[in-house]
Design a protein around this motif. Sequence first.
Motif, PDB file in Angstrom:
ATOM      1  N   CYS A  98       0.843  -1.193   0.000  1.00 36.35           N
ATOM      2  CA  CYS A  98       0.000   0.000   0.000  1.00 36.35           C
ATOM      3  C   CYS A  98       0.879   1.243   0.000  1.00 36.35           C
ATOM      4  CB  CYS A  98      -0.915   0.022   1.222  1.00 36.35           C
ATOM      5  SG  CYS A  98      -2.125  -1.332   1.270  1.00 36.35           S
ATOM      6  N   GLU A 304      -4.598   3.990   8.568  1.00 34.70           N
ATOM      7  CA  GLU A 304      -5.815   3.627   7.835  1.00 34.70           C
ATOM      8  C   GLU A 304      -5.566   2.424   6.927  1.00 34.70           C
ATOM      9  OE1 GLU A 304      -7.582   8.215   7.523  1.00 34.70           O
ATOM     10  OE2 GLU A 304      -6.733   7.209   5.755  1.00 34.70           O
ATOM     11  N   ASN A 305      -4.434   2.427   6.222  1.00 31.14           N
ATOM     12  CA  ASN A 305      -4.108   1.314   5.334  1.00 31.14           C
ATOM     13  C   ASN A 305      -3.977   0.004   6.106  1.00 31.14           C
ATOM     14  OD1 ASN A 305      -4.020   3.173   3.267  1.00 31.14           O
ATOM     15  ND2 ASN A 305      -1.799   3.168   3.053  1.00 31.14           N
ATOM     16  N   ALA A 308      -7.413  -1.239   7.359  1.00 30.62           N
ATOM     17  CA  ALA A 308      -8.184  -1.790   6.241  1.00 30.62           C
ATOM     18  C   ALA A 308      -7.655  -3.164   5.849  1.00 30.62           C
ATOM     19  CB  ALA A 308      -8.123  -0.830   5.052  1.00 30.62           C
ATOM     20  N   ALA A 311      -8.763  -5.721   8.244  1.00 33.65           N
ATOM     21  CA  ALA A 311     -10.200  -5.989   8.079  1.00 33.65           C
ATOM     22  C   ALA A 311     -10.489  -6.764   6.803  1.00 33.65           C
ATOM     23  CB  ALA A 311     -10.969  -4.675   8.080  1.00 33.65           C
ATOM     24  N   ALA A 313      -9.918  -5.717   3.659  1.00 37.79           N
ATOM     25  CA  ALA A 313     -10.301  -4.873   2.523  1.00 37.79           C
ATOM     26  C   ALA A 313      -9.245  -3.794   2.305  1.00 37.79           C
ATOM     27  CB  ALA A 313     -11.663  -4.240   2.760  1.00 37.79           C
ATOM     28  N   PRO A 314      -8.059  -4.181   1.843  1.00 38.17           N
ATOM     29  CA  PRO A 314      -6.959  -3.218   1.726  1.00 38.17           C
ATOM     30  C   PRO A 314      -7.294  -2.061   0.800  1.00 38.17           C
ATOM     31  CG  PRO A 314      -6.445  -5.275   0.599  1.00 38.17           C
ATOM     32  CD  PRO A 314      -7.680  -5.522   1.376  1.00 38.17           C
ATOM     33  N   ILE A 315      -6.747  -0.890   1.129  1.00 38.45           N
ATOM     34  CA  ILE A 315      -6.974   0.333   0.360  1.00 38.45           C
ATOM     35  C   ILE A 315      -5.631   0.919  -0.069  1.00 38.45           C
ATOM     36  CG2 ILE A 315      -9.175   0.873   1.450  1.00 38.45           C
ATOM     37  CD1 ILE A 315      -7.690   2.823   3.302  1.00 38.45           C
TER      38      ILE A 315
END
Length: 322
Positions: A98, A304-305, A308, A311, A313-315
Amino acid sequence: MTRVAVLDDWQGIAADCADWSALKAQAEVVFFQDTLFDEDALVARLADFDILLTLRERTRFPASVIARLPKLRLFNITGMRNPSVDIGALMARGVTVCRTEAGEGGEATAELALCLMLCAARQVPAGDAALRAGRFQSGIPAGFALKGRTLGLVGLGKLGTMVAGYAKALGMKVVAWSPNLTPERASAAGVEFADKADLLRQADVVSMHLVLAPATRGILGAEDLALMKPGAILVNTSRWPLIEEAPLLDALKRGAIIGAFDVYGQEPLPLGHPLMDAPNAVLSPHLGFGVRHTFEVFYRQSVENTLAFLAGAPIRLMPPPA
């Protein structure tokens, strides 16, 4: 428990630039404020970590290191790219990669280039050191004003154009050159085009604003440096390898030019490096991009990365290398 390493926090500000509480509730977070250059030592430190949150281009991650980090699942880059990391090797291993946004539009680095010009032209570091040693103006060479002087920009992209605007506001003449710059593009930016040799001959200050690439590595060599005016200032806030090191150090040692640098071949700059003994060089410890707002963007989005990813659901996924 998932282990997260926050690397290269040289200024010790990462913990204060983001809210880490949600991540610490799910993982152990360890902050490292130093950089390891030995691959064996680096692997020994990081082999038990699942997630690495890196900072710009500080610790290098070649394929030889990546292959020895068996637990690694997520690798986070701050900024949009990092040539010190083998992205292909990470992805080939199945590691999620990311990135974050850049954090600022280049103004922080452009402003520091102006700061270095002014400090070098007016002998500010030498004056500061003398004052603290109990000498007021004694032993401080007279500097020069920038108004009416010529700034030569090697590179006229986003940052070079910003610096051109600052220089014109000070009343400087601005000329520019790069391997791909045309007279028309220079004119559109409000500066004069010059070939490299002419720029170096006429500039009182030369400032580097090129991206490091095979074609730009060593773009200023011994012959180029020899063309510079005696006592001219050479500013580098881009990348150290743009200038050939040996002739640069020789020119500084002889007092032929004044250096003003924010970037180095090895960072942190090791004790005993010849630059440390160059009285006609202004040195700053790669502060260019490093304003608080930038770090807040880097670390907030790194958290945040990571959340995510945990969870499922990588962003902000890094695209595969071309």
